[in-house]
Write an enzyme that holds these catalytic residues in place. Structure first.
Site, mmCIF file in Angstrom:
data_model
loop_
_atom_site.group_PDB
_atom_site.id
_atom_site.type_symbol
_atom_site.label_atom_id
_atom_site.label_comp_id
_atom_site.label_asym_id
_atom_site.label_seq_id
_atom_site.Cartn_x
_atom_site.Cartn_y
_atom_site.Cartn_z
ATOM 1 C CG HIS A 1 18.883 16.085 39.167
ATOM 2 N ND1 HIS A 1 20.197 15.708 39.253
ATOM 3 C CD2 HIS A 1 18.409 16.057 40.442
ATOM 4 C CE1 HIS A 1 20.527 15.481 40.515
ATOM 5 N NE2 HIS A 1 19.445 15.672 41.252
ATOM 6 C CG HIS B 1 17.656 18.307 46.906
ATOM 7 N ND1 HIS B 1 18.480 18.246 45.807
ATOM 8 C CD2 HIS B 1 18.108 17.339 47.742
ATOM 9 C CE1 HIS B 1 19.377 17.303 45.961
ATOM 10 N NE2 HIS B 1 19.181 16.732 47.136
ATOM 11 C CG HIS C 1 14.503 14.125 43.676
ATOM 12 N ND1 HIS C 1 14.575 15.495 43.572
ATOM 13 C CD2 HIS C 1 15.783 13.674 43.623
ATOM 14 C CE1 HIS C 1 15.842 15.863 43.479
ATOM 15 N NE2 HIS C 1 16.593 14.770 43.501
#
Length: 340
Positions: free
Chosen positions: A219, A73, A217
């Site tokens: 993971h 990112h 956002h």
């Protein structure tokens, strides 16, 4: 928006037509990593540009030049002072303190840090609404832009990268200044558990902000990220959904569900649903083995400056949840979500 777009030269100068019929020129600046070599796994690298002194610019669009395979990112910081004077430095704020013989280590910004753009999972370009732009340079606390790229994996020796973003900008004054407000948490996700990571902050500034986009956002453990405006009233809290998204989809800026203005004493809140199927706890951190819970809200203000407050973070689980917050929230949205 109508447009009278003309590519003038290799600088990609574009002329854009306002609804009023007034044209202004938009140029593109290629803000790229200078052929860096990611020499280790989980490396965050930063590179800066200085805004021309005594000049102002409005950034009106962002076009990423990267793939998820190369750059996990990217973040674009606005800074009053960059974290270092180097062309490139290691800038993972939560990384360990191992000495890197190739790159010096510093934070992205030494002072005046704020987000202007972030992108992950091969998200597409972002064009701001009409008359909206991020002010940088003169009359703005943003004197530098710093590009941060997260490289998950070490590159073979001799292989370099120039990932980055193409900034579309104009010198024409935009009556609506853009800003980004980040909501996030700290905390730990217990093994074999579906966890709800929550945060909330009251806006105390006497400003009116107009939300137009949000970005989730996490993971790999994230299953849903949602954001809300909470209106407090004697009859009970009103939770208005700003946006909800699966963070395993492209982590782009999506249009908000509710564009009503947000005012002083309103509460901004966010929740991430995490599914930890591992036999070990996972903490909030910077590497792909850690997790993150972030909700980015992009907004504009009319003939005003963006919020001085840029961030809202909670301690996260097991210490903070909406139903234990000092604000004594009621009518809290249902936690139910199908986890497959």
């Amino acid at each position: 928006m109508k447009s009278c777009i003309t590519i003038i030269s290799a600088l990609f100068a574009i002329t854009v037509l306002f609804g009023s019929g007034i044209c202004y020129e938009v140029d593109t600046y290629e803000f790229l990593m200078p052929n860096v070599w990611p020499n280790q796994d989980e490396l965050y690298l930063c590179t800066p540009i200085r805004i021309v002194p005594n000049s102002h610019f409005y950034i009106v669009g962002f076009k990423p030049n990267a793939t998820m395979h190369t750059a996990h990112h990217m973040l674009l910081y606005g800074c009053s002072e960059p974290g270092a004077n180097d062309l490139v430095w290691s800038c993972g704020e939560m990384q360990n303190n191992d000495i890197d013989s190739r790159y010096n280590t510093a934070s992205p910004c030494q002072s005046g840090s704020q987000y202007t753009y972030t992108r992950g999972r091969d998200a597409p370009s972002l064009k701001l609404p009409e008359d909206v732009g991020f002010l940088v340079g003169e009359n703005s606390p943003i004197k530098y832009l710093v590009l941060q790229v997260h490289y998950m994996h070490k590159f073979p020796e001799g292989q370099t990268d120039n990932s980055g973003v193409l900034l579309q900008y104009t010198t024409e004054r935009m009556p609506r200044q853009a800003g980004v407000f980040l909501l996030g948490t700290s905390g730990v996700i217990a093994p074999n558990r579906v966890e709800h990571m929550e945060t909330a902050c009251t806006l105390h500034e006497d400003k009116v902000i107009h939300p137009f986009a949000f970005r989730p956002h996490t993971h790999s453990l994230g299953r849903e990220v949602s954001g809300y405006v909470v209106r407090r009233a004697s009859s009970g809290d009103e939770w208005r959904l700003l946006g909800r998204r699966d963070p395993q989809e492209p982590q782009m800026f999506y249009p908000v569900e509710d564009m009503d203005p947000i005012k002083k004493n309103d509460v901004l809140a966010a929740r991430c649903v995490m599914n930890n199927t591992h036999e070990y706890p996972v903490k909030i951190g910077a590497t792909n083995n850690d997790e993150m819970c972030n909700f980015y809200l992009m907004y504009w203000v009319q003939n005003d400056t963006p919020l001085a407050q840029k961030y809202c973070f909670s301690a996260g689980p097991p210490y903070y949840y909406w139903n234990r917050a000092v604000e004594n929230f009621d009518r809290i949205p249902d936690r139910d979500i199908n986890i497959i």
